[in-house]
Structure formats: C-alpha cells, structure tokens
Design an enzyme around this catalytic site. Structure first.
Site, PDB file in Angstrom:
ATOM      1  N   SER A 133       0.734  -1.160  -0.114  1.00 34.57           N
ATOM      2  CA  SER A 133      -0.084   0.012   0.095  1.00 34.57           C
ATOM      3  C   SER A 133       0.856   1.084   0.188  1.00 34.57           C
ATOM      4  O   SER A 133       0.492   2.314  -0.517  1.00 34.57           O
ATOM      5  CB  SER A 133      -0.973  -0.146   1.137  1.00 34.57           C
ATOM      6  OG  SER A 133      -1.843  -0.952   1.064  1.00 34.57           O
ATOM      7  N   HIS A 156       0.395   4.376   4.208  1.00 32.94           N
ATOM      8  CA  HIS A 156      -0.078   5.207   3.198  1.00 32.94           C
ATOM      9  C   HIS A 156       0.140   6.696   3.170  1.00 32.94           C
ATOM     10  O   HIS A 156       0.624   6.939   2.044  1.00 32.94           O
ATOM     11  CB  HIS A 156      -1.583   5.031   3.531  1.00 32.94           C
ATOM     12  CG  HIS A 156      -2.399   3.691   3.491  1.00 32.94           C
ATOM     13  ND1 HIS A 156      -3.582   3.451   3.196  1.00 32.94           N
ATOM     14  CD2 HIS A 156      -1.907   2.411   3.255  1.00 32.94           C
ATOM     15  CE1 HIS A 156      -3.933   2.247   3.306  1.00 32.94           C
ATOM     16  NE2 HIS A 156      -2.848   1.682   3.173  1.00 32.94           N
TER      17      HIS A 156
END
Length: 306
Positions: A210, A257
């Site tokens: 991610s 993230h």
C-alpha cells in the site's frame, strides 16, 4: 529546457512538451536529430529512434538561427526519450508486470510455507518486554522495510493493491521510464515502511504494497498536473482510499499510506519537473534525499527502542 525550435508552438518550461506540429498533443518523444517533441502521427522510424518530418527531409532548423539538420546527438543520447528522460520501451508495462509477478509469487509462498510470513513482515521489536527481543528492525533486520512491500496474506489485500498497481503503474512506467519508475516504487514503499516503523507499535506486524501504491497515486497527481490534465478522477479515488485508511474498524497501517503518498509526491515532482540540462542530477538527488530521510527515521526509532 532548450530554446524554442523554429516553427514550434510557443511554450515555456512550466508546460509539458507538445508536438511542434500539433500544439494540442502532449508527447514524451523527441526527434533524435533536432530533439524537437513529436507526436505519434509525426514521428518517423529511423535507424535509431524516431525523427521529425523536417529532419527526414533535410529541412530541420533550431532556434538561434541557421538551417540544416542540427547537431546529431551522441550515440548514448540517440534513443527516443520520455517526458522524464526515460528510454521509450517497446513494452511500457513490462516492469509493472514484473512487480505484480513478484507480489503474487510471495503471496503464494506465504500460503505454501506459513513460516515464511514471519520473515517477511515489518515488525519493530519482538517479542515484547520482559522477554528478550530476538527479531525485528530494531534488532538489525532492516531488510524487513523492503520485504514487507511485497508481502500480502489476504486475497482481498493483494487483489486491491495489484489492481491499483496495474491501473497507476502502467502510465507512470511509460512516462518515467523503467529505471525512474522502479526508483519511485521502491522509495515510496520504503518511506511508508519507515514511517510505520517510527509511529506504529513495535510489536505490531504490518505488511502490504500500500505504501508503494500510494506513492504511485501521489506521482500520478503530480504528472497529471504537469500535463494540465483533469485531476478530479485521481483526487476522488485518493480521497476514497484515505477515508478507508482512517475509518474505524479497518485494520490499516495509515502510516504506510501517508509515508508513501508524501514520498510519491516529492519524488514524482522531482522526476517530471527536473530541468533537462540537470535532469539526472535532480532526479537522483530527490530520491537520495527521501532515502536519507527514511534512514534517519529508522535510526531514530531504533535508538528509541534499544
């Protein structure tokens, strides 16, 4: 950028290269002789790379006066280049396919040999006190900052990340070139790992691509702004992902993230806005700066834990 070529449409260093014969068409390919940007309709195959119609017919000229074909580029510069200076490849998604293949291979290995997962995930220090730590980044296993970027356990997790990688990675690979694209992917993933290591619990294992994928989001936004394209689809998708990232009930490492997103924006900006005459220096320097910050954060967290 070089001065405007005679006959080209006016544009400055703040706008993307456009075909000198079709000003409404952005392009990443340049004539290997005069180095003017040309679109796919104007480029003509040459023995090496592509040439513009004027060079092929012997009538090309460059700004500053004079006529003729202009200087012939050196052998190392003769290949057509993308907007960011990468080499135009026959398969613009080859590296993206390889990255997806590596992620899938690790996913299969994790399920075939469950013990393999323990060696791949990102974990700061394990086991917790009062037991003696035996593994983790704080114990010298820095490789986990990288291996976690290629590791998934749940099918929905790898499916979402690989779909995002395919959707975002192909266009970026085509514009940046393979080397620059790989640098963006790895640096973004490492930045996500470093911020997770710094802020998350040292005993919580994290995994997934991610961070690297969010880096591609950031770089895509920078690229689309550079090309004066509509940012709304990418921004909308990014906002949706950030909502899920911070929503309660989802076991998501938001640090990865955010770290990947910030690194992607910074590295992407350096890639597509680097001045042509110092392009390699600026691009490599931007990557080195982000990497140095990642190392600094890792050293800081290790000092806190040990």
């Amino acid at each position: 950028m070089d001065g405007q070529a005679a006959g080209a449409s006016p544009h400055d260093a703040g706008t993307p290269p456009v075909c000198y014969r079709h000003p409404d068409r952005p392009t990443g390919v340049r004539c290997t002789r005069c180095e003017r940007p040309v679109c796919t309709d104007c480029m003509i195959d040459a023995s090496v790379g592509f040439q513009c119609p004027e060079c092929v017919h012997g009538g090309a000229s460059r700004s500053g006066g004079g006529s003729g074909r202009g200087p012939v580029p050196r052998a190392g510069d003769a290949r057509p280049r993308t907007l960011a200076g990468g080499v135009v490849a026959a398969d613009p998604r080859l590296l993206t396919k390889i990255l997806i293949g590596i992620n899938v291979a690790v996913f299969v290995a994790v399920h075939a040999w469950p013990s393999f997962l323990d060696a791949m995930v990102l974990i700061g220090r394990w086991p917790p006190q009062p037991f003696v730590p035996t593994e983790g980044v704080a114990e010298g296993e820095w490789y986990r900052l990288v291996t976690t970027v290629f590791t998934h356990q749940e099918i929905w997790h790898i499916a979402f990340n690989m779909l995002s990688l395919w959707w975002l990675g192909g266009p970026l690979e085509q514009v940046l070139g393979r080397v620059r694209y790989l640098a963006l992917y790895l640096v973004s993933g490492l930045a996500g790992s470093a911020l997770t290591y710094l802020l998350a619990s040292p005993t919580t294992a994290t995994l997934g691509a991610s961070g690297a994928v969010f880096g591609l989001f950031g770089a895509t936004a920078v690229l689309m702004r550079r090309l004066n394209q509509d940012l709304r689809p990418v921004v909308a998708l990014l906002v949706i992902n950030l909502v899920f990232t911070f929503s309660p009930g989802f076991d998501i490492a938001w640090q990865a993230h955010i770290g990947g997103l910030v690194a992607g924006v910074v590295v992407g900006y350096g890639m597509v806005h680097a001045p042509r005459e110092r392009r390699t220096l600026v691009q490599s320097g931007t990557c080195a700066l982000v990497l140095a910050l990642c190392v600094g954060l890792t050293l800081l967290r290790t000092a806190q834990l040990t």
